[in-house]
Design an enzyme around this catalytic site. Sequence first.
Site, PDB file in Angstrom:
ATOM      1  N   GLN A 280       0.820  -1.207   0.000  1.00 35.62           N
ATOM      2  CA  GLN A 280       0.000   0.000   0.000  1.00 35.62           C
ATOM      3  C   GLN A 280       0.856   1.261   0.000  1.00 35.62           C
ATOM      4  OE1 GLN A 280      -3.209   0.711  -0.312  1.00 35.62           O
ATOM      5  NE2 GLN A 280      -3.828  -1.424  -0.525  1.00 35.62           N
TER       6      GLN A 280
ATOM      7  N   ASP B  79       0.471  -4.894  10.830  1.00 37.20           N
ATOM      8  CA  ASP B  79      -0.276  -4.716  12.077  1.00 37.20           C
ATOM      9  C   ASP B  79       0.568  -5.021  13.309  1.00 37.20           C
ATOM     10  OD1 ASP B  79      -2.616  -3.957  10.811  1.00 37.20           O
ATOM     11  OD2 ASP B  79      -3.450  -5.981  10.776  1.00 37.20           O
TER      12      ASP B  79
ATOM     13  N   HIS C  97      -6.033   0.201   8.143  1.00 37.39           N
ATOM     14  CA  HIS C  97      -6.713  -0.904   8.826  1.00 37.39           C
ATOM     15  C   HIS C  97      -6.802  -0.518  10.292  1.00 37.39           C
ATOM     16  CE1 HIS C  97      -8.154  -4.758   9.988  1.00 37.39           C
ATOM     17  NE2 HIS C  97      -7.013  -5.239  10.453  1.00 37.39           N
TER      18      HIS C  97
ATOM     19  N   GLU D 296     -10.089 -29.876 -10.056  1.00 36.59           N
ATOM     20  CA  GLU D 296     -11.507 -29.698  -9.729  1.00 36.59           C
ATOM     21  C   GLU D 296     -11.745 -28.848  -8.486  1.00 36.59           C
ATOM     22  OE1 GLU D 296     -13.906 -30.423 -11.689  1.00 36.59           O
ATOM     23  OE2 GLU D 296     -12.593 -31.431 -13.126  1.00 36.59           O
TER      24      GLU D 296
ATOM     25  N   GLU E 162      -9.834 -24.646 -10.785  1.00 39.13           N
ATOM     26  CA  GLU E 162     -11.034 -24.086 -11.411  1.00 39.13           C
ATOM     27  C   GLU E 162     -11.773 -23.104 -10.510  1.00 39.13           C
ATOM     28  OE1 GLU E 162     -13.548 -26.907 -13.353  1.00 39.13           O
ATOM     29  OE2 GLU E 162     -11.863 -28.003 -14.227  1.00 39.13           O
TER      30      GLU E 162
END
Length: 332
Positions: free
Chosen positions: A28, A83, A108, A227, A231
């Site tokens: 950031q 943090d 935050h 699977e 995906e």
Amino acid sequence: MANIYYDKDADLKVFKDRKVAIVGYGSQGHAQAQNLRDSGVDVIVAELEGTPNYKLAVKHGFKPVSAAKAAKDADVIQILAQDNLQAELYKNEIKAGLKKGKTLVFSHGFNIHYNQIVPPADIDVVMIAPKGPGHLVRREFERGAGVPSLIAIYQNYTKKAKQTALAYAKGIGATRAGVIETSFEEETETDLFGEQAVLCGGASELVRAGFDTLVEAGYQPEIAYFECLHELKLIVDLMYEGGISYMRYSISDTAEYGDMTRGRRVIDEEAREEMRAILDEIQSGEFAREWILENMAGRPVYNAVKRIDGEHLIEQVGKKLRSMMGWIGRKD
């Protein structure tokens, strides 16, 4: 409904004759510092000399200083360290520079909400929290757009804290997309809950559980990986673009029927009750106490679980399969 603000609601003149310090030039930090500078704001960067982030700041045209000097010289101080480092950084370097009327900024609310940082009463304390990683905040700004963000006011000593928060949001490009008003409490608690129950903890454990179920039933790990993990991006991208309804519209009727009739059997009332328990731990401060003590003890649980999870079969299989996918920027 939430209050939402745009460019017309913010004025960068708020920063006339004021300096903004960005403490920490990470994900950031690099984005917010450059965006503010490109918006005409006088920006100071604080970073540890000799670190990769220090060198990156220099490459980007800044002359990094210590956090103590940045806090002393700036009128608005944004703390973008991790943090678990913020409380010590604040105590040792930033606190002494917080003179009357200055503004302390966060992206935050953890350390303010859980009283790890207790600011003096004669300053403003605000939050501007982009809802996207730093590289996206920078990229969208450069193309003339922005990433939606949250703002919150914790202390309003000068009675102008909201104007400062909105000006900062405009400086990083957030008001181009929209800025939603919240509180430190709401942002912190919902952010922690989302990470733990859905986005990270919930999703990663669901993936592992599905993978394990197929492998234990005798199916090939490679097929189980495709699977249950690979995906997932296809589905998440559809949800990202148009919500759950668009995802269901885009998949086959067979998949949609399975989604609507089987998903609630996996995320049943017992799972929802556990989510409520996790939220209770966040709201009561139990999770915060646990995480603070974990860091004080040298992260024994964190390190052990990270090592164990890193040895899971899904990681071994995934590394092999990702080597076959030239379109993926490998992170191994």
